[in-house]
Write a protein that holds these residues in place. Sequence first.
Motif, PDB file in Angstrom:
ATOM      1  N   GLU A  73       0.795  -1.309  -0.003  1.00  9.36           N
ATOM      2  CA  GLU A  73      -0.092  -0.008   0.043  1.00  9.36           C
ATOM      3  C   GLU A  73       0.874   1.141  -0.012  1.00  9.36           C
ATOM      4  OE1 GLU A  73      -2.920  -0.187   3.081  1.00  9.36           O
ATOM      5  OE2 GLU A  73      -3.664   1.949   2.619  1.00  9.36           O
ATOM      6  N   MET A  76       1.865   2.706  -3.302  1.00 10.02           N
ATOM      7  CA  MET A  76       0.785   3.700  -4.168  1.00 10.02           C
ATOM      8  C   MET A  76       1.013   5.060  -3.720  1.00 10.02           C
ATOM      9  SD  MET A  76      -1.620   3.919  -5.950  1.00 10.02           S
ATOM     10  CE  MET A  76      -1.886   2.125  -6.395  1.00 10.02           C
ATOM     11  N   SER A  97      -3.942  -1.836  -2.410  1.00 10.64           N
ATOM     12  CA  SER A  97      -3.654  -0.493  -2.267  1.00 10.64           C
ATOM     13  C   SER A  97      -4.782   0.101  -1.033  1.00 10.64           C
ATOM     14  CB  SER A  97      -3.671   0.334  -3.253  1.00 10.64           C
ATOM     15  OG  SER A  97      -2.544   0.338  -4.088  1.00 10.64           O
ATOM     16  N   SER A 100      -5.717   3.642  -0.211  1.00 11.45           N
ATOM     17  CA  SER A 100      -4.660   4.467  -0.761  1.00 11.45           C
ATOM     18  C   SER A 100      -4.608   4.692  -2.407  1.00 11.45           C
ATOM     19  CB  SER A 100      -3.137   3.973  -0.600  1.00 11.45           C
ATOM     20  OG  SER A 100      -3.021   3.775   0.887  1.00 11.45           O
ATOM     21  N   TRP A 101      -5.679   3.573  -3.015  1.00 10.43           N
ATOM     22  CA  TRP A 101      -5.776   3.384  -4.327  1.00 10.43           C
ATOM     23  C   TRP A 101      -5.746   4.939  -5.026  1.00 10.43           C
ATOM     24  CZ3 TRP A 101      -5.005   1.009  -8.543  1.00 10.43           C
ATOM     25  CH2 TRP A 101      -5.648   1.088  -9.747  1.00 10.43           C
TER      26      TRP A 101
END
Length: 154
Positions: A73, A76, A97, A100-101
Amino acid sequence: MRILMVCLGNICRSPLAEGIMAYHAQIAGLEWEVDSAGTGGWHIGEKPHPLSQKVAKINGIDISHQQSRVFSEKDMLYFDKIFVMDKTNYNAVKSISGASWNPDKVDLLLNLSEPGSDKEVPDPWTEDEEKYHTVFSMIDQACKSFVDRHLAKP
Ligand code: 4NP
């Protein structure tokens, strides 16, 4: 710019992509940070596949120092651009992620050389050397297109 290349095992495709992007950036005098990771952890700590190393070397690129690691994560958040080899990698990166994507950072690598095509870099894992040359050539065109486009920006 910080760029991360992602595939499944981080031993065949993304190590090549890391080496090739770093090569083109360096030739262009760009101080980019380029790294790679896999979405699966079967090969953690291993060097790139012998055929990835061989084909890179034939093309003047040394990737022998690389070691496989898993995408997290934090990647990202840290990287500016994340290029994935196929749609399965894309979905895995999205899933890992979590909160956090950021879809603005992520794209299929081959969209750099063939915008909007959504083509995938095939997995050469169980294939012979010829397939690694094909994969090298696809990745090379994509990375060169990205650097060229960056240099052409006003
Ligand atoms: P890569 O290839 O994603 O291009 O590194 C693979 C390497 C290993 C495996 C699958 C794909 N594996 O199943 O171990």
